[in-house]
Design a protein around this motif. Structure first.
Motif, mmCIF file in Angstrom:
data_model
loop_
_atom_site.group_PDB
_atom_site.id
_atom_site.type_symbol
_atom_site.label_atom_id
_atom_site.label_comp_id
_atom_site.label_asym_id
_atom_site.label_seq_id
_atom_site.Cartn_x
_atom_site.Cartn_y
_atom_site.Cartn_z
ATOM 1 N N ILE A 1 0.838 -1.205 0.000
ATOM 2 C CA ILE A 1 0.000 0.000 0.000
ATOM 3 C C ILE A 1 0.873 1.255 0.000
ATOM 4 O O ILE A 1 0.627 2.192 -0.760
ATOM 5 C CB ILE A 1 -0.963 -0.004 1.208
ATOM 6 N N GLU A 2 1.900 1.263 0.837
ATOM 7 C CA GLU A 2 2.792 2.432 0.911
ATOM 8 C C GLU A 2 3.438 2.726 -0.446
ATOM 9 O O GLU A 2 3.633 3.882 -0.805
ATOM 10 C CB GLU A 2 3.874 2.228 1.976
ATOM 11 N N ARG A 3 3.766 1.683 -1.194
ATOM 12 C CA ARG A 3 4.385 1.878 -2.522
ATOM 13 C C ARG A 3 3.445 2.607 -3.473
ATOM 14 O O ARG A 3 3.892 3.235 -4.428
ATOM 15 C CB ARG A 3 4.785 0.530 -3.137
ATOM 16 N N VAL B 1 -7.135 3.022 6.888
ATOM 17 C CA VAL B 1 -7.977 2.291 5.945
ATOM 18 C C VAL B 1 -8.243 0.910 6.526
ATOM 19 O O VAL B 1 -7.375 0.316 7.166
ATOM 20 C CB VAL B 1 -7.335 2.179 4.539
ATOM 21 N N ALA B 2 -9.456 0.437 6.328
ATOM 22 C CA ALA B 2 -9.843 -0.889 6.807
ATOM 23 C C ALA B 2 -10.384 -1.675 5.621
ATOM 24 O O ALA B 2 -11.038 -1.117 4.741
ATOM 25 C CB ALA B 2 -10.903 -0.766 7.896
ATOM 26 N N ALA C 1 -12.421 4.066 4.745
ATOM 27 C CA ALA C 1 -11.571 4.870 5.624
ATOM 28 C C ALA C 1 -12.290 4.964 6.960
ATOM 29 O O ALA C 1 -13.497 5.197 6.999
ATOM 30 C CB ALA C 1 -11.353 6.253 5.032
ATOM 31 N N VAL C 2 -11.563 4.737 8.026
ATOM 32 C CA VAL C 2 -12.167 4.797 9.359
ATOM 33 C C VAL C 2 -11.493 5.904 10.154
ATOM 34 O O VAL C 2 -10.348 5.797 10.542
ATOM 35 C CB VAL C 2 -12.082 3.433 10.093
ATOM 36 N N ARG D 1 -6.489 -3.107 9.397
ATOM 37 C CA ARG D 1 -6.647 -1.669 9.659
ATOM 38 C C ARG D 1 -5.241 -1.097 9.554
ATOM 39 O O ARG D 1 -4.394 -1.387 10.390
ATOM 40 C CB ARG D 1 -7.224 -1.421 11.053
ATOM 41 N N ILE D 2 -5.017 -0.322 8.512
ATOM 42 C CA ILE D 2 -3.677 0.191 8.228
ATOM 43 C C ILE D 2 -3.671 1.715 8.358
ATOM 44 O O ILE D 2 -4.348 2.400 7.585
ATOM 45 C CB ILE D 2 -3.232 -0.194 6.795
#
Length: 101
Positions: A20-22, A41-42, A56-57, A93-94
């Motif tokens: 995801i970070e990439r 994000v979940a 998005a939480v 959950r990131i």
């Protein structure tokens, strides 16, 4: 063993976060307006790596929220969940930081 399954799941989770970070991009409009924040994000990953229930939480202003969701969508599909986890799906959950400093 239970510990092995937990280690494999933790390692898989880390690979999800890195993927995801990439794909994370700071929105130009947010950068110009110096909008910063944390978006969590979940989502659920199925056994085959497909993503569902993305949302998005809590978190930052909407341009950053949208960028965080777009980063997950850009991955498309993650690697399949390792069999050693014993799981057919995993919830994530990131937290994603958007910082200009």
């Amino acid at each position: 063993t239970m510990q092995r399954a937990e280690d494999v799941a933790a390692s898989y989770g880390e690979s999800i976060r890195r993927a995801i970070e990439r794909h994370k991009h700071y929105p130009r409009a947010a950068r110009l307006r110096r909008i910063q924040g944390l978006v969590t994000v979940a989502f659920t990953v199925a056994a085959d790596g497909s993503i569902s229930g993305l949302r998005a939480v809590g978190g930052a202003p909407s341009p950053l929220e949208q960028a965080a969701l777009d980063a997950v969508r850009a991955v498309g599909k993650f690697a399949s969940i390792p069999r050693e986890t014993g799981k057919t799906s995993l919830e994530f959950r990131i937290p994603m930081a958007f910082s200009l400093d």
